[in-house]
Design a protein around this motif. Structure first.
Motif, mmCIF file in Angstrom:
data_model
loop_
_atom_site.group_PDB
_atom_site.id
_atom_site.type_symbol
_atom_site.label_atom_id
_atom_site.label_comp_id
_atom_site.label_asym_id
_atom_site.label_seq_id
_atom_site.Cartn_x
_atom_site.Cartn_y
_atom_site.Cartn_z
ATOM 1 N N GLY A 58 32.978 36.167 48.155
ATOM 2 C CA GLY A 58 34.222 36.941 48.220
ATOM 3 C C GLY A 58 34.349 37.730 49.508
ATOM 4 O O GLY A 58 34.894 38.823 49.533
ATOM 5 N N VAL A 59 33.825 37.155 50.589
ATOM 6 C CA VAL A 59 33.853 37.797 51.903
ATOM 7 C C VAL A 59 34.294 36.750 52.920
ATOM 8 O O VAL A 59 33.897 35.587 52.836
ATOM 9 C CB VAL A 59 32.446 38.326 52.274
ATOM 10 C CG1 VAL A 59 32.416 38.882 53.681
ATOM 11 C CG2 VAL A 59 31.979 39.365 51.274
ATOM 12 N N SER A 60 35.131 37.159 53.872
ATOM 13 C CA SER A 60 35.550 36.229 54.922
ATOM 14 C C SER A 60 35.908 36.993 56.192
ATOM 15 O O SER A 60 36.030 38.213 56.184
ATOM 16 C CB SER A 60 36.758 35.403 54.469
ATOM 17 O OG SER A 60 37.931 36.191 54.495
ATOM 18 N N ASP A 61 36.098 36.219 57.270
ATOM 19 C CA ASP A 61 36.612 36.795 58.514
ATOM 20 C C ASP A 61 37.965 36.166 58.852
ATOM 21 O O ASP A 61 38.320 35.999 60.007
ATOM 22 C CB ASP A 61 35.608 36.653 59.660
ATOM 23 C CG ASP A 61 35.365 35.221 60.105
ATOM 24 O OD1 ASP A 61 35.782 34.278 59.390
ATOM 25 O OD2 ASP A 61 34.749 35.026 61.168
ATOM 26 N N LEU A 62 38.727 35.832 57.809
ATOM 27 C CA LEU A 62 40.043 35.220 57.998
ATOM 28 C C LEU A 62 41.002 36.143 58.751
ATOM 29 O O LEU A 62 41.802 35.683 59.559
ATOM 30 C CB LEU A 62 40.653 34.836 56.645
ATOM 31 C CG LEU A 62 40.045 33.613 55.962
ATOM 32 C CD1 LEU A 62 40.464 33.556 54.498
ATOM 33 C CD2 LEU A 62 40.444 32.343 56.690
ATOM 34 N N ALA A 63 40.931 37.436 58.497
ATOM 35 C CA ALA A 63 41.857 38.381 59.131
ATOM 36 C C ALA A 63 41.503 38.633 60.590
ATOM 37 O O ALA A 63 42.391 38.778 61.430
ATOM 38 C CB ALA A 63 41.871 39.702 58.360
ATOM 39 N N GLU A 95 38.435 37.254 63.302
ATOM 40 C CA GLU A 95 37.247 36.429 63.535
ATOM 41 C C GLU A 95 36.034 37.281 63.908
ATOM 42 O O GLU A 95 36.099 38.128 64.795
ATOM 43 C CB GLU A 95 37.520 35.401 64.643
ATOM 44 C CG GLU A 95 36.384 34.426 64.869
ATOM 45 C CD GLU A 95 36.099 33.554 63.652
ATOM 46 O OE1 GLU A 95 34.909 33.307 63.389
ATOM 47 O OE2 GLU A 95 37.051 33.130 62.967
ATOM 48 N N GLY A 96 34.948 37.061 63.158
ATOM 49 C CA GLY A 96 33.702 37.771 63.421
ATOM 50 C C GLY A 96 33.543 39.070 62.654
ATOM 51 O O GLY A 96 32.466 39.648 62.632
ATOM 52 N N LYS A 97 34.611 39.549 62.012
ATOM 53 C CA LYS A 97 34.548 40.774 61.209
ATOM 54 C C LYS A 97 34.698 40.375 59.744
ATOM 55 O O LYS A 97 35.808 40.126 59.276
ATOM 56 C CB LYS A 97 35.639 41.760 61.615
ATOM 57 C CG LYS A 97 35.443 42.311 63.002
ATOM 58 C CD LYS A 97 36.494 43.347 63.338
ATOM 59 C CE LYS A 97 36.280 43.870 64.748
ATOM 60 N NZ LYS A 97 37.293 44.856 65.109
ATOM 61 N N PHE A 98 33.585 40.317 59.046
ATOM 62 C CA PHE A 98 33.585 39.861 57.659
ATOM 63 C C PHE A 98 33.941 41.010 56.731
ATOM 64 O O PHE A 98 33.300 42.055 56.742
ATOM 65 C CB PHE A 98 32.231 39.243 57.313
ATOM 66 C CG PHE A 98 32.007 37.948 58.033
ATOM 67 C CD1 PHE A 98 32.453 36.757 57.489
ATOM 68 C CD2 PHE A 98 31.393 37.923 59.272
ATOM 69 C CE1 PHE A 98 32.285 35.560 58.162
ATOM 70 C CE2 PHE A 98 31.211 36.731 59.956
ATOM 71 C CZ PHE A 98 31.655 35.546 59.402
ATOM 72 N N MET A 99 35.001 40.779 55.942
ATOM 73 C CA MET A 99 35.555 41.813 55.066
ATOM 74 C C MET A 99 35.609 41.310 53.628
ATOM 75 O O MET A 99 35.764 40.118 53.372
ATOM 76 C CB MET A 99 36.974 42.172 55.508
ATOM 77 C CG MET A 99 37.129 42.455 56.990
ATOM 78 S SD MET A 99 36.294 43.927 57.503
ATOM 79 C CE MET A 99 37.580 45.100 57.270
ATOM 80 N N ASP A 142 35.185 30.336 57.844
ATOM 81 C CA ASP A 142 35.593 31.732 57.719
ATOM 82 C C ASP A 142 35.136 32.410 56.432
ATOM 83 O O ASP A 142 35.225 33.628 56.324
ATOM 84 C CB ASP A 142 37.119 31.831 57.814
ATOM 85 C CG ASP A 142 37.624 31.399 59.176
ATOM 86 O OD1 ASP A 142 37.164 31.968 60.174
ATOM 87 O OD2 ASP A 142 38.463 30.482 59.239
ATOM 88 N N CYS A 143 34.697 31.653 55.443
ATOM 89 C CA CYS A 143 34.291 32.234 54.164
ATOM 90 C C CYS A 143 32.768 32.210 54.031
ATOM 91 O O CYS A 143 32.109 31.329 54.567
ATOM 92 C CB CYS A 143 34.943 31.476 53.012
ATOM 93 S SG CYS A 143 36.737 31.729 52.961
ATOM 94 N N VAL A 144 32.229 33.186 53.311
ATOM 95 C CA VAL A 144 30.780 33.355 53.223
ATOM 96 C C VAL A 144 30.275 32.897 51.858
ATOM 97 O O VAL A 144 30.823 33.266 50.826
ATOM 98 C CB VAL A 144 30.390 34.830 53.461
ATOM 99 C CG1 VAL A 144 28.885 35.019 53.349
ATOM 100 C CG2 VAL A 144 30.890 35.295 54.826
ATOM 101 N N HIS A 145 29.221 32.096 51.892
ATOM 102 C CA HIS A 145 28.574 31.664 50.655
ATOM 103 C C HIS A 145 27.071 31.840 50.791
ATOM 104 O O HIS A 145 26.544 32.082 51.876
ATOM 105 C CB HIS A 145 28.934 30.209 50.313
ATOM 106 C CG HIS A 145 28.280 29.191 51.193
ATOM 107 N ND1 HIS A 145 27.112 28.564 50.851
ATOM 108 C CD2 HIS A 145 28.622 28.692 52.397
ATOM 109 C CE1 HIS A 145 26.765 27.714 51.803
ATOM 110 N NE2 HIS A 145 27.677 27.776 52.758
ATOM 111 N N LEU A 146 26.390 31.753 49.652
ATOM 112 C CA LEU A 146 24.927 31.781 49.626
ATOM 113 C C LEU A 146 24.423 30.363 49.484
ATOM 114 O O LEU A 146 24.991 29.563 48.745
ATOM 115 C CB LEU A 146 24.424 32.590 48.425
ATOM 116 C CG LEU A 146 24.661 34.083 48.437
ATOM 117 C CD1 LEU A 146 24.149 34.696 47.140
ATOM 118 C CD2 LEU A 146 23.982 34.732 49.625
#
Length: 117
Positions: free
Chosen positions: A22-27, A29-33, A59-63
């Motif tokens: 539930g984290v991405s840097d879509l908004a 780039e490089g800043k994961f929110m 752009d989306c974060v997974h484990l």
């Protein structure tokens, strides 16, 4: 993150699966929110060389598990993965409504507030 990684590695069937965080840097780039509240990601345990934004569209974060330890990786947001959801406990507060109900119960259960002649 370490507790989550420990849980996933010690419970059968999770190795080899991907889990969205539930984290991405879509908004930006490089800043994961966080997708939930827009706050910056407070902790990162990236896999070696990550995030790398491979193909300029991760752009989306997974484990994912490496040597039976889960680490973070950036991936395309359309990839298939399991979701990890946060369960929040209801906050216990003493607002006006709760105070009103408390006082009503107190008055009903005691004689302290009844006038005597």
């Amino acid at each position: 993150m370490n507790a989550l990684s420990f849980y996933l590695t010690t419970n059968d069937g999770h190795i080899g699966k991907y889990f969205w965080l539930g984290v991405s840097d879509l908004a930006d780039e490089g800043k994961f929110m966080s997708h939930t509240d827009g706050r910056p990601m407070p902790y990162a345990k990236w896999s070696g060389g990550q995030p790398d934004d491979a193909g300029k569209n991760e752009d989306c974060v997974h484990l994912w598990a490496i040597n039976n330890v889960f680490h973070m990786n950036d991936n395309v947001c359309t990839a298939m993965a399991y979701a990890i959801c946060e369960l929040r406990q209801r906050s216990k507060s003493c607002d006006v409504c709760d105070l009103k109900h408390f006082m009503e119960r107190l008055v009903q259960s005691t004689n302290a507030f009844k006038c005597q002649n």
